[in-house]
Scaffold this active site. Sequence first.
Site, PDB file in Angstrom:
ATOM      1  CD  GLN A  11     -47.384 -65.035  22.546  1.00 52.09           C
ATOM      2  OE1 GLN A  11     -47.849 -66.098  22.916  1.00 52.09           O
ATOM      3  NE2 GLN A  11     -47.455 -63.931  23.267  1.00 52.09           N
ATOM      4  CG  ASP A  15     -31.846 -68.025  12.872  1.00 49.40           C
ATOM      5  OD1 ASP A  15     -31.465 -69.212  12.998  1.00 49.40           O
ATOM      6  OD2 ASP A  15     -32.736 -67.526  13.572  1.00 49.40           O
TER       7      ASP A  15
END
Length: 737
Positions: free
Chosen positions: A418, A535
């Site tokens: 998550q 990223d």
Amino acid sequence: MSKVLGLFLVAIFSIAYTQLVNGHSLRGCQTRCGNVSIEYPFGISTGCYYAVHDSFNLTCNETTNELFFGNMQVVNYSHSGELRILMSRSYACYNRTRVAETISYNTNLRSFTFSNKNRFTAVGCNTFAFMTTIFEDRNYSTGCLSTCDSIPKENGVCSGEGCCHTSVPKRSKRFIIRSSSFDRDASVNNFNPCSYAFLVEEGMFSFSPSQDLQNLRNFTKFPVVLDWSIGNQTCKQVGNTSICGQNSVCLDSTTRDGYNCKCKAGYDGNPYLQEGCQDINECTTSSAIHKHNCSGSSTCENMMGHFLCSCSSGFELNATTNGCMRKHKPVNTGWIPILLGTTVGFLAILLVVICVQQKMKHMKSIELRKQFFEQNGGGMLRLRLSGAGPSNVDVKIFTEEGMKEATNGYDESRILGQGGQGTVYKGILPDKSVVAIKKSRLGDSSQVEQFINEVLVLSQINHRNVVRLLGCCLETEVPLLVYEFINSGTLYDRLHGSMSDSSMTWEHRLRIAVEIAGTLAYLHSSASIPIIHRDVKTANILLDENLTAKVADFRDSRLIPMDKEQLTTMVQGTLGYLDPEYYNTGLLNEKSDVYSFGVVLMELLSGQKALCFEKPQQSKHLVNYFASAMKENRLHEVIDEQVMKENNQREIHEAARIAVECTRLMGEERPRMKEVAAQLEALRVGKTKDEGSDQYPEPEVNEHLVGVEILSAQGDTSTTGYDSIKNVTMLNIEAGR
């Protein structure tokens, strides 16, 4: 002894029972020998037995009125294929001088065979017995052993103390039985002078230690069951040529080759004779087995093979009790059609209402899915894909029902991870393939744009070291992406997390660095439209079971038009990996990925996190700490202790030099990913270019300082955003992606 005597009483009872059977033989043939009836296919003279083989030829001793099969006395036999005989036993007796009297038993059963209802039994202390049978061309031996030094206490137990038994093979026709003793002394001879071995039908012998160990020699014969059948073919093979008579059926033997005959239900007699099976008059027979069950005032009426229960006029038969009961008066049923019509009409109206409701519900569901499709960027995806050039990957569109089934209703046990942008579930598709399903969080349109951007970018990529996009689902409340499942965690987990272990050797780390560098070089230079990941970090590098690197998470990536070298865009990235030049200017180009890769390479070399606020000031930021150690020739303080042990100093120093060059403050001083990939690949195969070390000057420590504004965020895995138009820095602190 009483137990053994009981066996013969049972045998006598069997003989008596045989007398009650109404036997049938061929005309003019002898039908009885003593107390045993003789029924075809058995007989005692020529023409009176089934003459295909002589096994059915019996002998009647007129002196003793005993019927014999060979030299074995016949007790009884059945039409179903069993013949009971009395057989002798083997024994060995010993006197005080240990001189034995031994009798073995050897017999041939002609074409009949032993039934598996028999047990091979031995009685005696310190006794062993064995039995050898011959089946076709094979010999088979079995036996058992019993021991004791005194008379056993328990009756009826034959488990190795004074008595033992074992099963025997069926279908054997000939056998030899022998018994013997060992370690006998005078004390044993006093109560057990002999050892015995014999065959006996199961349940027809009960061991009595006090009697049988002393006196069993007085009982010479035991009942044994043989199996018999007609011929060696099945009923299907013999067809209409079987010897089964009228009102009988042919049954394949369950114990041997061949077949047996049986009278049909409602008939009795000898099924092997042409007219042997006669109708049973259930109305008059005294047999409890065949007697009718008509009760009360019902009358039994015999039919061929069965019977009927009938009632007089005005009564009807109760099928439950087979008795008669008075008939009921007819009931007026005129109202039944009215009720039936009303019911059918009501059900028809109800069915129409249900169908209309289901149709409306289905249309509403379709409309809602269309709304979600547009809300989740379906139109944007079509527009962006149509304008981005041809796609290298077919993106499959999954249904909402398929996603629920794959994740077991988004069960918590299926969650793989998550983050701030959503949740990743483990999914199992109908073809049993395992996938990773990313469910985005509810958010604004910018998050939808990031989601569509990830689909767009991945649709342009076809590379073995990029996580493969299988498809997406846009008809749910929040959009879903379906990826191939990578089962060994992330590079971050292997270096710093719960999966950290000693299996990450220098060879593994260098190969992973080569794979990441090659992937970024492909994105920058070989993709149909150049792609900047934006990223790159260890948490976005997945590893499969072979520790092969898979670059993931392209939601922040950007496609660079062919006529531009850089873009002005909102700053996105993760603290510690973020290019300081991109952070300060908002100008994005491929050198931003080069900087982030240099940090990843430093992590591979050092085993330390890119940014750790718990460490002292000089080692808080890995880039500064690593560059200072490189400049001051104390690289050994930074490199992972496990890597240093592998005696690869030259390769380590060269990789460290590449990492420092990648993290230079000015983007123009950094190498391109294509050059980095080539240098690392050459280093991996032992072909490092000598001139490579002089391509860039030795770095200064202050060249790698990333700026006060980046380090001001108090978080290890923060994500930074910067809008170059407003010139305002925005920090979003979240648990790393």
